[in-house]
Scaffold this motif. Sequence first.
Motif: not given
Length: 616
Positions: A406-409, A424-427, A456-461, A548-552
């Motif tokens: 999340a910090e990276t994105v 947000l971020s998922i793991a 790593l990518l960042g997407i919008v949901l 939300f931006v989601v790190a994925i």
Amino acid sequence: MTNDLFESETTRRQLLTLAAVGGAGLFTVAGASTSAAQGRGGGSNGKPFRLTVLGTTDLHGNVFNWDYFKDASYSDSKGNHVGLAKAATLIQAVRVERGADTCITLDAGDTIQGTPLAYYFAKIDPITGGSKHPMAEAMNLVGYDAAALGNHEYNYGLDTLHTFEGQLNFPLLSANSVDWDSGQPVFRPYVIKTIQVPGSKPVRVGILGLVTPGVAIWDKANVEGRVRFPGIVEQAKIFVPRLKAAGADIVIVSAHSGADTSSSYGDALPFPENASTLLAEQVPDIDAILVGHAHREIPQRLVPNAQTGRDVLLSEPLYWGMRVTVMDLDLVKVRGQWRVASSSATTLNSNTAPEDAQIAALLRSSHETVRTYVNSVIGTCTEAMSASTSRYEDTAAMDFINLVQAETVKASLAGTAGDGLPVLSIAAPFNKNAAIPAGDVTVRDVAGLYIYDNTLLGIVLTGAQVKDYLEQSAVYFKPVPGPGTYPADAVTNAVTTNAPNGTPDYNYDIMGGLDAALTYDIDLTQPVGSRITGLAYDGAPVDPAAAFVVAINNYRQSGGGSFPHVTTAPVVYNRQVEIRQLIIDWVTARGVVDPPSFESIDWRLVAGTTPLTITP
């Protein structure tokens, strides 16, 4: 190769018998002896000839019986050993027993990714810069006749893959890795091997390679616009007739695709991920299939072809070199042409065999170099973190991964469509054995926490899509009747249509917030699709319309696991940086990991509103 183990017929037979007893098959000494006699002298005057196909699959960079994350010999609860060096000993033993000139040795893919050894020669001292890949050196010593491409061969890009291909003394095969524009295979689709039969005409063996089409999703960034992946059955219907027309008496397929028809990506592609049984059923003139990708042990499965009624032999030798498949095809001449009269298979267990001395000597230096690399200290940790319970409870280990992602994105969002949105971020709990100790933290500690080479990518949901995503993640859990205490295995790894062998841990995602907490319960008394309750961000119910931006990771964003909305969501970050390396860099830059500064309990398993108690 060393022949120290093979000084007597008794020693050879003892080794093979032990290997089969330790595996799942029954490899009889009498049968082996008969086979050898048939292979060396048969084939004329109506006598049968036995062709033996030896197979490995999903080696994933394992040369030695070594766990780089533990810096110790590999061990598991089932007593398995790993590594091509051990499998090589079994392969050589069968060749000596059968007669090397009656044996063909194949691999079914996923070779150059999966261990720090593989990573080191892809990224730290890359083979594109002149290094020799340890897997190429080991496989050349074994003397493979051909290998199919696996999906993980594409992880490091086409330059690395073609460099690896050029270091091999045998062909890499893939009939369904085709040029984006022309549709022609970008690797050799097949090879024909000629086996001499004393006193009779030779046997021409066609070997076809196929890979799961999921590469198009999982490594989209590496292949889009360059390589397409038609279906396994569809391409086999083209190339098996070509093999027969080219004079192949027998057709063997090395298929990096599981036997039990399913797709982790759902309907994101029109072709199934695991299609080896469909291949046997739907494509005539295939005699045997070496199966890979699913990481299962199938000593023998006979599948009748729907058109001809003839049985097709399937075998899958587990993974990481734990097993070696031995397929026996008994051939007879019918109207002067060789054909399979009967076939059988078994698997041999590598835990019965010592490492091949020549492979061990050749690659010991590379192994020690990588051990030094993974044991180098890059920081300290104030408290120990373990991922052992991350499948069923919130842990600092998963919070740490989500923090770094999340910090990276967030740091890259300025000026993008995601600027100013909550992150947000998922793991996923990839490795339940992962742990970061209190005190010194090494590269291998971090690598063990994140064992895949995902980027790593960042997407919008939207808020509604976030809930849908978490509902899909909750499919991982089995239902419970009500409050109580349950063992972990009773609530995790649910069997589904897409996962007939149980939902893998890597398809369970934990979601967390960066600047504020994302909190939710997973109610296991509710049906799939209605399990997420109390979803809130920063203490307030999540607005379905909020963004939300989601790190994925790239595997998930490209469709792996069939999570909703992610493949079409706007992408606001994609720099092709590996998450494992991001975590290593984070620790290196800060020097200290302090779990109390970022850990929190944001999700829990419940029955109604009552938290469940889960035991290991």
